[in-house]
Write a protein that holds these residues in place. Structure first.
Motif, PDB file in Angstrom:
ATOM      1  N   LYS A 140       0.828  -1.205   0.000  1.00  0.00           N
ATOM      2  CA  LYS A 140       0.000   0.000   0.000  1.00  0.00           C
ATOM      3  C   LYS A 140       0.866   1.260   0.000  1.00  0.00           C
ATOM      4  O   LYS A 140       0.607   2.223  -0.734  1.00  0.00           O
ATOM      5  CB  LYS A 140      -0.936   0.013   1.211  1.00  0.00           C
ATOM      6  CG  LYS A 140      -2.025  -1.043   1.168  1.00  0.00           C
ATOM      7  CD  LYS A 140      -2.839  -1.014   2.457  1.00  0.00           C
ATOM      8  CE  LYS A 140      -3.908  -2.101   2.461  1.00  0.00           C
ATOM      9  NZ  LYS A 140      -4.671  -2.118   3.742  1.00  0.00           N
ATOM     10  N   ARG A 141       1.925   1.251   0.833  1.00  0.00           N
ATOM     11  CA  ARG A 141       2.812   2.415   0.904  1.00  0.00           C
ATOM     12  C   ARG A 141       3.535   2.644  -0.431  1.00  0.00           C
ATOM     13  O   ARG A 141       3.670   3.776  -0.888  1.00  0.00           O
ATOM     14  CB  ARG A 141       3.834   2.240   2.033  1.00  0.00           C
ATOM     15  CG  ARG A 141       3.247   2.370   3.428  1.00  0.00           C
ATOM     16  CD  ARG A 141       4.332   2.506   4.471  1.00  0.00           C
ATOM     17  NE  ARG A 141       5.164   1.311   4.569  1.00  0.00           N
ATOM     18  CZ  ARG A 141       4.889   0.280   5.359  1.00  0.00           C
ATOM     19  NH1 ARG A 141       3.801   0.293   6.110  1.00  0.00           N
ATOM     20  NH2 ARG A 141       5.694  -0.760   5.414  1.00  0.00           N
ATOM     21  N   ARG A 142       4.003   1.541  -1.044  1.00  0.00           N
ATOM     22  CA  ARG A 142       4.703   1.669  -2.321  1.00  0.00           C
ATOM     23  C   ARG A 142       3.759   2.184  -3.406  1.00  0.00           C
ATOM     24  O   ARG A 142       4.156   2.971  -4.264  1.00  0.00           O
ATOM     25  CB  ARG A 142       5.284   0.318  -2.741  1.00  0.00           C
ATOM     26  CG  ARG A 142       6.331  -0.236  -1.808  1.00  0.00           C
ATOM     27  CD  ARG A 142       7.546   0.644  -1.742  1.00  0.00           C
ATOM     28  NE  ARG A 142       8.599   0.061  -0.932  1.00  0.00           N
ATOM     29  CZ  ARG A 142       9.776   0.628  -0.705  1.00  0.00           C
ATOM     30  NH1 ARG A 142      10.031   1.826  -1.208  1.00  0.00           N
ATOM     31  NH2 ARG A 142      10.688   0.033   0.046  1.00  0.00           N
ATOM     32  N   ALA A 143       2.519   1.723  -3.371  1.00  0.00           N
ATOM     33  CA  ALA A 143       1.542   2.173  -4.371  1.00  0.00           C
ATOM     34  C   ALA A 143       1.270   3.664  -4.218  1.00  0.00           C
ATOM     35  O   ALA A 143       1.157   4.394  -5.214  1.00  0.00           O
ATOM     36  CB  ALA A 143       0.251   1.377  -4.232  1.00  0.00           C
ATOM     37  N   GLU A 144       1.167   4.137  -2.985  1.00  0.00           N
ATOM     38  CA  GLU A 144       0.912   5.560  -2.739  1.00  0.00           C
ATOM     39  C   GLU A 144       2.063   6.426  -3.234  1.00  0.00           C
ATOM     40  O   GLU A 144       1.860   7.549  -3.692  1.00  0.00           O
ATOM     41  CB  GLU A 144       0.679   5.805  -1.247  1.00  0.00           C
ATOM     42  CG  GLU A 144      -0.647   5.237  -0.741  1.00  0.00           C
ATOM     43  CD  GLU A 144      -0.765   5.322   0.777  1.00  0.00           C
ATOM     44  OE1 GLU A 144       0.199   5.814   1.409  1.00  0.00           O
ATOM     45  OE2 GLU A 144      -1.804   4.902   1.318  1.00  0.00           O
TER      46      GLU A 144
END
Length: 265
Positions: free
Chosen positions: A166-170
């Motif tokens: 999720k963090r990488r996608a953001e």
């Protein structure tokens, strides 16, 4: 600080000369501030040593790593022609190690060499995608059934990877999104308890990463869908529902076949 046995205290340097063998073969002399410490060889020594110079990997390995990573994260896209001179300049080496690296990458199916012209980065074909997905379905559906009921450490690790994805996608880092996506699935396969199956799955790593980045570039909406499907898969594993977990894996991987046929789900 050296590890000194209680029954072998520090002796003055006037005792045994440094370099002379101690009487007890289990002991050795260490010079320390003008004293000889008689130490048992079974001890763990903390000796201050000058830091060794950092050695770089051989030139061919550096070129290989540079090209391969650039191909996997699409900095060198399919159809790009790479020349020995450009690669040598980019890595800071001569052309000889560049040739070695290119030959190795051609054997791995990432490049096609053309004498006196360079190396062509091969695009991911629809057939390759279909073959990889078919193999993953066979491995991962079996693995998730073996991994359920899941131990707490697997649940914790999958939760960590989901949050990391999720963090990488953001942040918009598609290469790292692909890495965490692949790690999520690999963690389940590893917990199936079949080492041969795990090694087989690891052989798909490069193709998975390259395909993952390519698909996310073409279908950016799939990033959020992938994360949602990972969450559903994790819920089924956490609940100990083997059939639902296997169904989630099948649905999650099945969409790739749909994309290959030019359809959208």
């Amino acid at each position: 600080m050296a590890c000194v046995s209680d029954d072998f205290p520090v002796r003055p340097a006037a005792g045994p000369r440094v370099g002379s063998p101690p009487r007890d073969p289990a002991l050795r002399g260490v010079l320390n501030g003008g004293h000889v410490l008689l130490l048992r060889t079974c001890c763990i020594y903390a000796v201050r040593m000058p830091a060794a110079p950092v050695r770089q990997p051989p030139a061919a390995e550096r070129v290989y790593a540079h090209i391969k990573q650039a191909v996997l994260d699409r900095r060198y896209e399919g159809g790009t022609l790479l020349t020995e001179g450009e690669l040598a300049e980019a890595v800071g080496v001569s052309r000889t190690p560049v040739r070695e690296a290119l030959l190795k990458l051609e054997m791995e199916g990432l490049l096609k060499l053309y004498p006196k012209k360079g190396a062509l980065v091969l695009a991911v074909s629809a057939q390759e995608i279909a073959d990889v997905v078919e193999t993953r379905l066979l491995v991962e559906e079996f693995a998730v059934r073996r991994a359920v009921p899941a131990p707490p450490r697997l649940i914790e690790r999958l939760e960590e990877l989901l949050e990391e994805q999720k963090r990488r996608a953001e942040s918009g880092d598609l290469a790292e999104v692909a890495v965490t996506d692949r790690c999520f699935h690999a963690e389940i396969v590893r917990h199936a308890g079949n080492q041969i199956l795990s090694r087989l799955y690891d052989q798909l790593r490069d193709r998975q990463l390259r395909m993952g980045v390519a698909v996310m570039h073409s279908h950016p909406d799939r990033i959020a869908k992938n994360i949602a499907e990972h969450a559903e898969m994790l819920d089924a594993i956490r609940a100990g529902d083997t059939d639902r977990a296997a169904a989630c894996v099948h649905q999650h991987l099945g969409w790739v076949k749909v994309l290959v046929r030019g359809e959208e789900r």
